[in-house]
Design a protein around this motif. Structure first.
Motif, PDB file in Angstrom:
ATOM      1  N   GLY A  49       0.833  -1.195   0.000  1.00 19.77           N
ATOM      2  CA  GLY A  49       0.000   0.000   0.000  1.00 19.77           C
ATOM      3  C   GLY A  49       0.865   1.241   0.000  1.00 19.77           C
ATOM      4  O   GLY A  49       1.974   1.244   0.546  1.00 19.77           O
ATOM      5  N   ILE A  50       0.359   2.296  -0.630  1.00 18.27           N
ATOM      6  CA  ILE A  50       1.148   3.525  -0.804  1.00 18.27           C
ATOM      7  C   ILE A  50       0.260   4.726  -0.544  1.00 18.27           C
ATOM      8  O   ILE A  50      -0.905   4.761  -0.951  1.00 18.27           O
ATOM      9  N   LYS A  51       0.814   5.721   0.143  1.00 16.19           N
ATOM     10  CA  LYS A  51       0.112   6.978   0.368  1.00 16.19           C
ATOM     11  C   LYS A  51       1.114   8.111   0.206  1.00 16.19           C
ATOM     12  O   LYS A  51       2.254   8.003   0.652  1.00 16.19           O
ATOM     13  N   LYS A  52       0.688   9.197  -0.426  1.00 18.63           N
ATOM     14  CA  LYS A  52       1.579  10.343  -0.618  1.00 18.63           C
ATOM     15  C   LYS A  52       1.253  11.421   0.401  1.00 18.63           C
ATOM     16  O   LYS A  52       0.086  11.707   0.684  1.00 18.63           O
ATOM     17  N   PHE A  53       2.316  12.008   0.971  1.00 20.84           N
ATOM     18  CA  PHE A  53       2.141  13.094   1.915  1.00 20.84           C
ATOM     19  C   PHE A  53       1.476  14.299   1.251  1.00 20.84           C
ATOM     20  O   PHE A  53       1.635  14.533   0.049  1.00 20.84           O
ATOM     21  N   SER A  54       0.769  15.078   2.036  1.00 21.12           N
ATOM     22  CA  SER A  54       0.275  16.364   1.562  1.00 21.12           C
ATOM     23  C   SER A  54       1.454  17.323   1.446  1.00 21.12           C
ATOM     24  O   SER A  54       2.565  17.046   1.920  1.00 21.12           O
ATOM     25  N   SER A  55       1.232  18.461   0.823  1.00 20.25           N
ATOM     26  CA  SER A  55       2.307  19.431   0.624  1.00 20.25           C
ATOM     27  C   SER A  55       2.637  20.206   1.897  1.00 20.25           C
ATOM     28  O   SER A  55       3.679  20.860   1.977  1.00 20.25           O
ATOM     29  N   ASN A  56       1.770  20.139   2.887  1.00 20.37           N
ATOM     30  CA  ASN A  56       1.973  20.868   4.136  1.00 20.37           C
ATOM     31  C   ASN A  56       2.775  20.006   5.120  1.00 20.37           C
ATOM     32  O   ASN A  56       2.268  19.010   5.635  1.00 20.37           O
ATOM     33  N   PRO A  57       4.038  20.374   5.408  1.00 18.47           N
ATOM     34  CA  PRO A  57       4.856  19.536   6.293  1.00 18.47           C
ATOM     35  C   PRO A  57       4.307  19.429   7.703  1.00 18.47           C
ATOM     36  O   PRO A  57       4.565  18.445   8.397  1.00 18.47           O
ATOM     37  N   PHE A  58       3.541  20.415   8.156  1.00 14.42           N
ATOM     38  CA  PHE A  58       2.993  20.369   9.510  1.00 14.42           C
ATOM     39  C   PHE A  58       1.896  19.316   9.638  1.00 14.42           C
ATOM     40  O   PHE A  58       1.624  18.828  10.736  1.00 14.42           O
ATOM     41  N   LYS A  59       1.249  18.973   8.520  1.00 17.07           N
ATOM     42  CA  LYS A  59       0.193  17.969   8.557  1.00 17.07           C
ATOM     43  C   LYS A  59       0.750  16.543   8.515  1.00 17.07           C
ATOM     44  O   LYS A  59       0.020  15.585   8.789  1.00 17.07           O
ATOM     45  N   ARG A  60       2.003  16.413   8.174  1.00 21.97           N
ATOM     46  CA  ARG A  60       2.546  15.078   7.945  1.00 21.97           C
ATOM     47  C   ARG A  60       2.670  14.252   9.224  1.00 21.97           C
ATOM     48  O   ARG A  60       2.607  13.019   9.176  1.00 21.97           O
ATOM     49  N   ILE A  61       2.844  14.925  10.332  1.00 21.78           N
ATOM     50  CA  ILE A  61       2.924  14.200  11.608  1.00 21.78           C
ATOM     51  C   ILE A  61       1.612  13.455  11.863  1.00 21.78           C
ATOM     52  O   ILE A  61       1.604  12.273  12.218  1.00 21.78           O
ATOM     53  N   ARG A  62       0.490  14.146  11.640  1.00 21.59           N
ATOM     54  CA  ARG A  62      -0.816  13.507  11.820  1.00 21.59           C
ATOM     55  C   ARG A  62      -1.060  12.455  10.746  1.00 21.59           C
ATOM     56  O   ARG A  62      -1.647  11.400  11.024  1.00 21.59           O
ATOM     57  N   GLU A  63      -0.616  12.708   9.514  1.00 18.46           N
ATOM     58  CA  GLU A  63      -0.839  11.754   8.417  1.00 18.46           C
ATOM     59  C   GLU A  63      -0.144  10.425   8.691  1.00 18.46           C
ATOM     60  O   GLU A  63      -0.696   9.353   8.374  1.00 18.46           O
ATOM     61  N   VAL A  64       1.045  10.463   9.268  1.00 18.32           N
ATOM     62  CA  VAL A  64       1.732   9.220   9.635  1.00 18.32           C
ATOM     63  C   VAL A  64       0.913   8.456  10.662  1.00 18.32           C
ATOM     64  O   VAL A  64       0.677   7.251  10.536  1.00 18.32           O
ATOM     65  N   ARG A  65       0.446   9.169  11.682  1.00 24.93           N
ATOM     66  CA  ARG A  65      -0.340   8.538  12.752  1.00 24.93           C
ATOM     67  C   ARG A  65      -1.613   7.889  12.200  1.00 24.93           C
ATOM     68  O   ARG A  65      -1.941   6.744  12.526  1.00 24.93           O
ATOM     69  N   VAL A  66      -2.335   8.627  11.351  1.00 27.46           N
ATOM     70  CA  VAL A  66      -3.603   8.135  10.809  1.00 27.46           C
ATOM     71  C   VAL A  66      -3.376   6.930   9.911  1.00 27.46           C
ATOM     72  O   VAL A  66      -4.090   5.916  10.000  1.00 27.46           O
ATOM     73  N   PHE A  67      -2.379   7.000   9.015  1.00 29.30           N
ATOM     74  CA  PHE A  67      -2.116   5.899   8.083  1.00 29.30           C
ATOM     75  C   PHE A  67      -1.657   4.654   8.845  1.00 29.30           C
ATOM     76  O   PHE A  67      -2.084   3.536   8.538  1.00 29.30           O
ATOM     77  N   ALA A  68      -0.815   4.846   9.860  1.00 29.02           N
ATOM     78  CA  ALA A  68      -0.356   3.703  10.661  1.00 29.02           C
ATOM     79  C   ALA A  68      -1.528   3.016  11.359  1.00 29.02           C
ATOM     80  O   ALA A  68      -1.596   1.787  11.426  1.00 29.02           O
ATOM     81  N   LYS A  69      -2.473   3.825  11.857  1.00 28.25           N
ATOM     82  CA  LYS A  69      -3.641   3.262  12.538  1.00 28.25           C
ATOM     83  C   LYS A  69      -4.537   2.526  11.550  1.00 28.25           C
ATOM     84  O   LYS A  69      -5.041   1.430  11.849  1.00 28.25           O
ATOM     85  N   GLU A  70      -4.737   3.104  10.373  1.00 27.70           N
ATOM     86  CA  GLU A  70      -5.576   2.454   9.348  1.00 27.70           C
ATOM     87  C   GLU A  70      -5.013   1.090   8.959  1.00 27.70           C
ATOM     88  O   GLU A  70      -5.755   0.127   8.765  1.00 27.70           O
ATOM     89  N   LEU A  71      -3.705   1.011   8.854  1.00 28.86           N
ATOM     90  CA  LEU A  71      -3.061  -0.228   8.416  1.00 28.86           C
ATOM     91  C   LEU A  71      -2.962  -1.257   9.531  1.00 28.86           C
ATOM     92  O   LEU A  71      -2.861  -2.457   9.267  1.00 28.86           O
TER      93      LEU A  71
END
Length: 351
Positions: A49-71
């Motif tokens: 599975g693959i997910k691309k980060f958003s362009s906003n670096p401040f949002k990436r901390i939450r994106e890692v957390r959310v994707f890890a939980k989903e998986l």
């Protein structure tokens, strides 16, 4: 099956090739990736599975957390310093394996105050690291210098291209001297440019080639010195280009342990590198400044015995940096991290 989430700021160059190697060498594990960068992991990696980060670096901390939980990820593998920040600035309920691919505070050209700041940041984040993966003994020492209690495991790097067993000598009117990497300060394109200029000034017949891409200004500086810049190439294209390379010359200012040097060794190419701590335990031919570099290249051109010695150093690397060792260490690291108990944090570390 074990689920590993790989996190990287820039999916291109050496980091992407290292991640792809892992995904292919451990097919019994489900590998996922969240990334930013110019390349597409679906084209080269074996990811579930693959997910691309958003362009906003401040949002990436939450994106890692959310994707890890989903998986339902069981281990997170953070590749390089930005990924280390995204995965450790806020404590995650998943163990984090951190592979810096060289510590920024090891850069001798950065201002001492900046280096001190980077060290303190890495020291703080190390408290939220299950295991630090170092590529050399030098990198292990750096990791322990910021946290004497850190768990550090050395992972010998491996080539990303097939090994050539019987390379024929290269005979060219203009012998090609190649460097592979991002055109960025860490790889020191100005050093490579200066060597190319010295070669031209001394009337040597060399052709200089840089495989990689970077800023327009740094790229133009190389082009102005007569260096051919190819942009990023696929592993098969790198193999083809190394097949016509007379000498691999690594110009970087500081490193973890560069995959490109191992790729050159796998291709049977003679190698000369700058004298960096990551190469201390190798038998590679080493130089310091541009003048010494061009002298060594000229010696290799005119002295067959010295040329042969620059090749044997690379072949020695392949004896210890191979797929079997790499796979065994990685599997052990993931197993150790997966079954680690994540203790509550001291109050002073909570953010």
């Amino acid at each position: 099956m074990l689920k590993i989430l790989h996190v990287t700021q820039c999916y291109d160059g050496g980091v992407s090739r290292a991640m792809d190697n892992i995904s292919k060498l451990l097919p019994d594990i489900n590998h996922y990736v969240i990334y930013s960068g110019s390349e597409d992991p679906t084209e080269s990696g074996g990811y579930s599975g693959i997910k691309k980060f958003s362009s906003n670096p401040f949002k990436r901390i939450r994106e890692v957390r959310v994707f890890a939980k989903e998986l339902g990820a069981e281990v997170i593998h953070a590749h390089s310093s930005w990924a280390g920040l995204y995965t450790r600035l806020l404590r995650l309920p998943v163990p984090v394996v951190y592979e810096p691919h060289c510590f920024v505070f090891d850069d001798p050209e950065r201002h001492p105050l900046l280096r001190t700041a980077y060290r303190r940041i890495e020291s703080f984040l190390s408290k939220r690291t299950s295991i630090t993966v170092a590529l050399t003994e030098h990198e292990r020492e750096l990791a322990n210098s910021i946290d004497e209690n850190a768990k550090v495991r050395i992972l010998p790097n491996i080539p990303t291209i097939p090994t050539v067993l019987d390379r024929q000598p290269i005979v060219q009117e203009f012998p090609e001297i190649t460097m592979i990497g991002r055109i960025a300060p860490q790889k020191d394109p100005a050093f490579f440019r200066d060597v190319a200029r010295l070669s031209r000034d001394q009337g040597l017949p060399f052709k200089f080639v840089w495989i990689g891409a970077g800023s327009e200004e740094a790229t133009n500086s190389l082009l102005d010195a007569g260096v051919e810049v190819t942009g990023w190439l696929s592993p098969s294209e790198i193999s083809a280009r190394l097949a016509t390379t007379w000498m691999y010359f690594h110009s970087a200012l500081y490193e973890g342990f560069p995959l490109s040097v191992l790729d050159a060794a796998a291709a049977g190419v003679p190698i000369i590198v700058r004298d960096l701590p990551c190469f201390n335990e190798t038998r590679l031919a080493k130089i310091d400044g541009p003048s010494e570099a061009i002298s060594a290249l000229a010696m290799a051109y005119f002295d067959a015995d010295f040329l042969e010695s620059t090749k044997s150093g690379g072949q020695q690397l392949l004896l210890t940096m191979n797929e079997e060792t790499h796979t065994d260490v990685l599997r052990s690291v993931y197993h150790e991290a997966r079954f680690e108990t994540i203790a509550p944090e001291p109050a002073e570390l909570r953010v």
